[in-house]
Design an enzyme around this catalytic site. Structure first.
Site, mmCIF file in Angstrom:
data_model
loop_
_atom_site.group_PDB
_atom_site.id
_atom_site.type_symbol
_atom_site.label_atom_id
_atom_site.label_comp_id
_atom_site.label_asym_id
_atom_site.label_seq_id
_atom_site.Cartn_x
_atom_site.Cartn_y
_atom_site.Cartn_z
ATOM 1 C CG ASP A 1 -9.905 -0.663 4.582
ATOM 2 O OD1 ASP A 1 -9.603 -0.974 3.608
ATOM 3 O OD2 ASP A 1 -9.109 -1.111 5.784
ATOM 4 N N GLY B 1 -20.010 -16.592 0.225
ATOM 5 C CA GLY B 1 -19.025 -15.517 1.586
ATOM 6 C C GLY B 1 -20.192 -14.678 1.893
ATOM 7 C CG LEU C 1 -22.987 61.293 24.089
ATOM 8 C CD1 LEU C 1 -24.125 61.567 23.888
ATOM 9 C CD2 LEU C 1 -22.621 60.887 25.334
ATOM 10 N N PRO D 1 -2.287 -15.833 -7.580
ATOM 11 C CG PRO D 1 -0.086 -15.100 -6.831
ATOM 12 C CD PRO D 1 -0.998 -16.345 -7.254
ATOM 13 C CE LYS E 1 -3.683 -2.581 2.340
ATOM 14 N NZ LYS E 1 -4.100 -2.781 3.620
ATOM 15 C CB SER F 1 -18.321 49.321 17.587
ATOM 16 O OG SER F 1 -17.067 49.578 18.077
ATOM 17 C CD GLN G 1 -2.947 -4.360 7.154
ATOM 18 O OE1 GLN G 1 -3.085 -3.239 6.280
ATOM 19 N NE2 GLN G 1 -3.467 -5.579 6.592
#
Length: 921
Positions: free
Chosen positions: A111, A158, A368, A258, A42, A373, A86
């Site tokens: 995964d 399976g 004042l 394989p 991997k 803001s 893993q």
């Protein structure tokens, strides 16, 4: 083919997002040989494709808690886009594998083994989940045959969670008719014989015979089994679950074992990682916000500020951070409504374009205030919640002194506030307290050093400054810097001569030149002048000193102007605290305190994240005085915000006091050091202030307004517009478009407001609009927001007022004449001495930060309108070398305010049952 395609996708990603790479983490427990083999495959594939892969290996003694802790860390790491555990877990401690796989964040579970991803697959949400890599690879192989899956009969042998069960779901949602067989299936051969597509993952060597297979079937063999083979050096060979030699005679396509499914499994892991990285970029694309705004429920008459603030349910600050594109590891939560933002966010976004930069300032105000803001908050609420632009407000943190004194809080007002206002106005995240501690450490170090030099010999001082530890003397880094400053290029403490030791240990501070004072964030007039050192332990060393308010500390100015930790530390080291008896500047670095200051300020340097009533984001960071300092919030907050909003977004910041003070310093000091260039100036004006400038009676805090301010008087307004005209000229002098925001009060008439708008446009404003945001929130500032949008598209030819290389006196004169309207300046003797001293010490090329009254364009607060022909007296000049400016003192002023007869704290209380703050801010 898959790897080549992924490699190209990664190249395209990195070109579009420089510095970005998909990240894969592989967590292994133990040291199994087979696991090591699979992980190496991997890692090799990841390197080939361009994925940044990280292998985390825990010992076989790791507990379940150890593994979960590691998983939590990887879940929170924004550089990790794909993350696998893993299996099997090779630990000698009991570990619940199901618990471990479900702990992986679903969005990183490449995964596909978590219950959430499995559930989504089972439900058919294929576009919103990760599919286990082996079934995903099998499906890709089937697609490569060109055979249509829809309508075919598929058999899966399976039912494991890793292959069988997800393979069934995947085929089913691709419209095959699927049968799942397993070890208990009595008619296995018969079922296999019906299959157009056969996927075998039973884990039994050559269980499926060739004669069972339907002619022309597609056969995918996922099995890996070892059978004895005396011809092999190992005595065994690898076979699948299908008898390959006989099956290949009947199958149209078949995978070998394989070399078939195995490489595809690895390729699909890489593909899922790249897909996860793409999703991440889509979700966290800089400048792409998905933000939830709060709906205001407006009331008339408008309730008190604290009532409005408490009626609002702020979003969790974690949500705000996520909405604006900050990563979890870039945010430090301080409760539910405030957070600090790591400077790593700026580094991550450094290649992104900046948004539009807007500064809010005002005409010369009444005592004042005229609502800068409030206008700042109203503008960002209009741009964000109503026009759906990415927008950030960047404002100063208020001092606790004025909050409990006469001024009250500074969170805005009405339906334009930063919330919760009590959090904003009080301790916030402790930045001002950190500044207090750091400042007073310097003050303590100054007097302690004078005391020790007066009471010890050179050698005694040296022995204490460079002590022998286990028989070894060693200079610290800061001491090496002092030696270099003295021209002593030695690193061995034993090599210094007596003369060099004398120069090293003696700062020889002249007490009369000490400019560094102790500070406190409380208005306490009785600390304006004090005597220190009266204890008998100080051996007669006493001197006159004073306390200033914390926000006047040079450390606050440094915090506001620094562009990072390293720059802040360097600025701390340059701070001049006094002169030696030979006239040499003595710095914080000379005192050896620089590193300690950086440690005390390491958290304060991170901007604080809050929100407005309507849910737009706000950075609250730094709050330097607007007279002896530059009166602007931090450079760091502005820089991070400009990156977060993206090139089409807006950052709105506020400059303290009127345009002649805060705006000029914003341009000539803040923009000079930050390198940022503004796009628009918003100039706040009120009918009330213009009437004052037109000759109206004095306006006094805590006293009802005279009738001239509550009844229509167009003549006063017109006459007072001289101040508005001058401040518009001041802004235009810097080459930036000006939008005038006429902040409407309930006593203003339509005719008065229209007159102000007309005068502003005639004076050269890009636009001028009436604003009712105090009573209506962002809706009341929509006209202002649209005007700012248009102005931001207009040409902006920003320029500084002066070149810093000019002599000090020339720079002061330019500001006085061009910005204030003075005929000339007059330097009193003390100021003349300071010009000569600072020029000699090498500080003559610093910018100028004028310290004068904010109540007039001149030095006299009683002179209203736009006075001309006056001579500006410069009483003294002081240096904030670390912050990076000289500040001439015009007239007298206190850096420690006092409490009024009736302070604001009379109206503040705590509900001892609910714990809520009540009262006025």
């Amino acid at each position: 083919q898959v790897r080549d395609r992924l490699k190209q996708q990664v190249v395209e990603m990195t070109e579009k997002f420089p510095g970005f790479r998909p990240g894969l983490a592989i967590l292994q427990v133990g040291n199994r040989d087979d696991s090591n083999l699979y992980i190496n495959m991997k890692l090799k594939a990841a390197a080939e494709i361009g994925i940044s892969a990280n292998h985390i290996k825990l010992p076989n003694t790791a507990t379940e808690a150890d593994v979960l802790k590691c998983i939590a860390s990887l879940n929170a790491d924004p550089a990790v886009h794909g993350f696998i555990v893993q299996l099997p877990l090779d630990s000698n401690k009991p570990i619940n594998t199901e618990k471990i796989t479900n702990a992986v964040a679903p969005e990183k579970d490449v995964d596909g083994l978590s219950s959430i991803n499995a559930g989504k697959l089972s439900r058919g949400d294929l576009g919103d989940c990760f599919i286990p890599c082996t079934p995903k690879g099998c499906m890709e192989l089937i697609r490569q045959t060109g055979v249509q899956v829809a309508g075919k009969r598929a058999v899966v042998i399976g039912r494991s969670k890793i292959v069988g069960a997800p393979m069934h779901d995947l085929l089913l949602w691709n419209n095959a008719t699927v049968t799942t067989c397993h070890s208990k299936t009595s008619t296995l051969a018969e079922e296999v014989g019906k299959a157009d597509i056969l996927v075998v993952a039973a884990g039994r060597a050559e269980m499926v015979k060739g004669e069972w297979i339907k002619p022309g079937a597609i056969v995918i063999d996922c099995g890996i089994n070892h059978v004895p083979d005396s011809t092999k050096p190992s005595g065994k060979r690898v076979v699948g679950d299908v008898a390959y030699s006989s099956a290949k005679e009947k199958a149209s396509f078949i995978t070998p074992v394989p070399g078939g499914v195995g490489p595809m499994t690895v390729a699909m892991l890489m593909q899922s990682t790249v897909e996860s990285a793409q999703r991440f970029l889509e979700k966290f694309q800089p400048g792409k916000w998905t933000i939830q705004y709060n709906q205001l429920t407006l009331q008339m008459p408008v309730p008190s500020d604290i009532e409005i603030s408490k009626s609002c349910m702020p979003k969790p600050i974690e949500q705000v951070a996520k909405e604006v594109g900050l990563f979890p590891d870039e945010v430090e939560l301080y409760g539910q409504t405030k957070a600090k933002v790591q400077l790593s966010a700026l580094k991550r976004l450094q290649n992104q374009p900046d948004g539009k930069y807007v500064v809010v300032t005002g005409i010369t105000p009444t005592p004042l205030g005229e609502g800068k803001s409030t206008t700042t908050v109203g503008l960002v609420q209009a741009l964000g919640a109503h026009l759906h632009q990415n927008v950030f407000a960047c404002v100063r943190q208020p001092s606790q002194g004025p909050t409990f004194g006469i001024k009250g809080g500074a969170a805005g007002g009405g339906y334009c506030q930063v919330v919760p206002m009590e959090e904003f106005n009080l301790h916030l995240t402790g930045d001002i307290h950190a500044i207090t501690a750091a400042n007073n450490l310097v003050a303590a170090a100054i007097d302690a050093r004078i005391f020790h030099e007066l009471t010890q010999s050179d050698q005694a001082l040296y022995n204490r400054l460079v002590p022998s530890i286990n028989g070894v003397r060693k200079f610290s880094d800061i001491q090496i810097r002092r030696l270099q400053k003295l021209g002593i290029n030695k690193t061995d403490p034993m090599a210094l001569t007596k003369e060099e030791i004398n120069a090293f240990v003696r700062l020889d501070i002249d007490p009369g030149t000490i400019t560094w004072q102790r500070v406190l964030d409380t208005n306490d007039r009785f600390l304006r002048k004090i005597t220190i050192g009266q204890s008998v332990t100080e051996k007669g060393f006493s001197r006159t000193a004073q306390f200033d308010i914390t926000v006047s500390s040079e450390i606050m100015a440094v915090l506001a102007l620094a562009d990072g930790l390293d720059d802040m530390k360097k600025r701390f080291g340059r701070m001049v605290v006094a002169s030696s008896k030979k006239g040499q500047p003595v710095t914080a670095d000379d005192l050896g305190v620089t590193g300690a200051l950086a440690v005390l300020m390491k958290d304060a340097v991170k901007p604080n994240l809050m929100q407005t009533l309507e849910g737009t984001p706000v950075f609250v960071h730094a709050g330097p005085f607007a007279n002896i300092a530059h009166g602007n919030s931090s450079v760091l907050a502005d820089k991070i915000a400009l990156k977060l909003v993206g090139k089409d977004g807006f950052v709105v910041t506020e400059a303290g006091f009127g345009a002649d003070i805060g705006m000029e310093k914003f341009f000539d000091i803040k923009c000079r050091y930050s390198g940022l260039r503004p796009h628009v100036v918003v100039l706040v004006a009120t009918v009330r202030a213009l009437k004052m400038h037109g000759g109206g009676p004095a306006v006094t805090a805590g006293v009802p307004l005279p009738k001239e301010y509550t009844e229509e008087n167009l003549q006063l307004v017109a006459k007072g517009c001289s101040n508005l005209n001058k401040q518009i000229q001041n802004a235009r002098m810097f080459g930036v478009p000006v939008v005038v925001a006429v902040n409407a009060f309930k006593t203003d008439t339509k005719a008065e407001l229209a007159l102000v708008v007309q005068h502003a446009k005639e004076a050269g404003a890009f636009d001028a609009v009436e604003c009712t945001h105090w009573a209506e929130g962002g809706k009341g500032a929509l006209a202002l927001a649209r005007a700012v949008q248009r102005a931001s598209q207009a040409p902006s030819n920003f320029r500084f007022l002066y070149n810093v290389e000019l002599p000090v006196v020339d720079k002061i004169r330019l500001i006085a004449q061009q910005v204030y309207g003075a005929k000339d300046i007059e330097l009193l003797p003390e100021a003349q001495e300071k010009v000569a001293l600072y020029t000699k010490q090498g500080f003559g090329n610093l910018p100028i930060c004028m310290a004068k009254t904010h109540l007039s364009l001149s030095h006299d607060p009683e002179q209203k309108g736009a006075p001309t022909g006056f001579v500006l007296p410069i009483r003294d000049i002081r240096a904030s070398v670390g912050a990076g400016f000289l500040y001439p003192l015009v007239g007298t002023m206190s850096t420690m305010p006092g409490l009024p007869t009736r302070p604001c704290f009379y109206d503040i209380d705590l509900d001892s049952v609910s714990g809520e703050v009540n009262g006025l801010f």
